[in-house]
Enzyme design. Structure first.
Site, short mmCIF file in Angstrom:
data_model
loop_
_atom_site.label_atom_id
_atom_site.label_comp_id
_atom_site.label_asym_id
_atom_site.label_seq_id
_atom_site.Cartn_x
_atom_site.Cartn_y
_atom_site.Cartn_z
N GLN A 199 8.15 -2.60 16.68
CA GLN A 199 8.68 -3.66 15.33
C GLN A 199 10.90 -2.62 15.53
OE1 GLN A 199 7.35 -5.61 11.95
NE2 GLN A 199 8.33 -4.27 10.92
N GLN A 216 5.87 -15.45 12.70
CA GLN A 216 6.47 -14.34 13.48
C GLN A 216 4.39 -14.68 13.60
OE1 GLN A 216 7.37 -11.62 10.44
NE2 GLN A 216 5.58 -10.08 11.11
N LYS A 231 4.30 3.37 11.90
CA LYS A 231 3.18 2.39 12.55
C LYS A 231 3.68 1.22 13.43
CE LYS A 231 0.74 -0.38 10.23
NZ LYS A 231 0.12 -1.29 11.32
N ASP A 232 4.69 0.80 12.96
CA ASP A 232 4.91 -0.76 13.68
C ASP A 232 5.81 0.00 14.80
OD1 ASP A 232 3.62 -2.86 12.56
OD2 ASP A 232 4.56 -2.06 10.39
N HIS A 234 3.97 1.04 2.28
CA HIS A 234 5.18 0.73 1.73
C HIS A 234 5.86 1.63 0.50
CE1 HIS A 234 2.98 -3.02 2.65
NE2 HIS A 234 4.18 -3.48 3.52
N HIS A 262 1.24 -1.26 0.00
CA HIS A 262 -0.16 0.33 0.20
C HIS A 262 0.97 0.88 0.25
CE1 HIS A 262 0.94 0.23 4.43
NE2 HIS A 262 0.45 -0.94 3.98
N GLY A 264 8.54 1.52 9.18
CA GLY A 264 7.42 2.37 9.18
C GLY A 264 6.75 2.62 11.09
N SER A 286 -2.39 -0.19 6.30
CA SER A 286 -1.77 -1.09 6.61
C SER A 286 -2.31 -1.86 6.09
CB SER A 286 -2.23 -1.97 8.40
OG SER A 286 -3.06 -3.41 8.47
N SER A 287 -1.92 -3.43 5.65
CA SER A 287 -1.65 -4.59 5.18
C SER A 287 -3.81 -4.81 4.86
CB SER A 287 -1.02 -5.55 4.75
OG SER A 287 -0.48 -4.54 4.07
#
Ligand code: PAF
Length: 290
Positions: A153, A61, A149-150, A37, A34, A147, A185-186
């Protein structure tokens, strides 16, 4: 754009690029690409000589009750999008290439993997750290892009790189949002019908936190209470967590200050969504990264 599928081919290509003194930028993804990415890909393209993107839905994961088999996949569309962004190499291995039958080595980044999503997704970050380290060894990048957003991570990958002395710069890119504020987000693909509108409650609750801080509120519990009350007005939402933590250690904070991360995970129907607000205290006041 070249598509490579084996570890050997990818390592040979990386060695070739490096032998010419050229730099490799790398965007690891699980596909279902998206705009979030693509923003990473564009930045990678600009900042490195050779841009490599991986697409690999990493089984390590996903928990046993999670969506590995149903995770959105659209390799043809993804390949076309990456071609249009002038990516040099797409690395798209099969699962057996990354985890052959006798595979037995896993990496755990300890403290920063425990809070937030770590409490709800046991083993998730062990799987992320393992595949990211493997991808780094295969792609041999100078820089890698993640990103915000995570956010957890990104913190884990930065810790991994520091702890294991990997000569890789980790670039954390701002959150990319839909025009109405929903973080890309996917997993947004799982939002059906009225769930799409209901999902905006995450962004609205972070906006509320920002307003409160702008008005002088510094108590984490007061901010959390208001955010929770706002989310609970949405009948389709079920909160996993809402937390105020230090942006580097991810440990809970009682007061907002320094670099504070306000992070949340909320189920909307069958989609578990995460989002966050980074608050940075500067000599001129607070800066908000939503
Ligand atoms: O953020 C993701 O898409 C994945 O966690 C990553 C970094 C590609 C590892 O599988």
């Amino acid at each position: 754009m070249k598509t490579l599928t084996t570890v050997g081919e990818m390592q040979a290509a990386a060695a070739g690029v490096r032998s010419l003194g050229r730099t490799i930028g790398f965007v690891p993804t699980m596909g279902a690409l998206h705009e979030g990415h693509l923003a990473l890909v564009r930045r990678c393209r600009q900042e490195s000589d050779v841009a490599v993107v991986s697409i690999f839905v990493n089984p390590a994961q996903f928990g046993p009750q999670e969506d590995y088999l149903n995770y959105p996949r659209d390799p043809e569309r993804d390949t076309e999008l990456l071609r249009r962004e002038s990516v040099d190499i797409l690395f798209a291995p099969l699962v057996e290439e990354i985890y052959p039958p006798d595979y037995q080595t896993y990496v755990s980044v300890e403290r920063v993997s425990e809070p937030l999503c770590g409490r709800f997704r046991p083993g998730h970050f062990r799987g992320v750290a393992t595949v990211v380290l493997k991808l780094f060894n295969i792609v041999q990048p100078h820089r890698a892009y993640f990103g915000r957003k995570d956010a957890q991570q990104s913190v884990i990958v930065q810790q991994l790189v520091r702890d294991l002395n990997l000569p890789i710069e980790i670039v954390v890119h701002p959150i990319v949002r839909e025009p109405d504020g929903l973080a890309m987000s996917s997993r947004n693909a799982y939002l059906r019908g009225e769930d799409r509108q209901a999902a905006l409650v995450l962004y609205r609750s972070l906006g509320r936190a920002r307003e409160l801080i702008e008005r002088g509120e510094r108590r984490a519990d007061a901010v959390l209470r208001e955010m929770r009350a706002l989310i609970e007005q949405e009948p389709r939402a079920r909160v996993d967590y809402i937390e105020v933590v230090d942006a580097a250690s991810l440990q809970p904070l009682a007061r907002i200050g320094g670099r504070t991360l306000i992070a949340l995970a909320v189920w909307i129907g069958g989609a578990r969504l995460i989002d966050n607000l980074l608050v940075e205290e500067t000599p001129d006041g607070f800066r908000f990264h939503l």
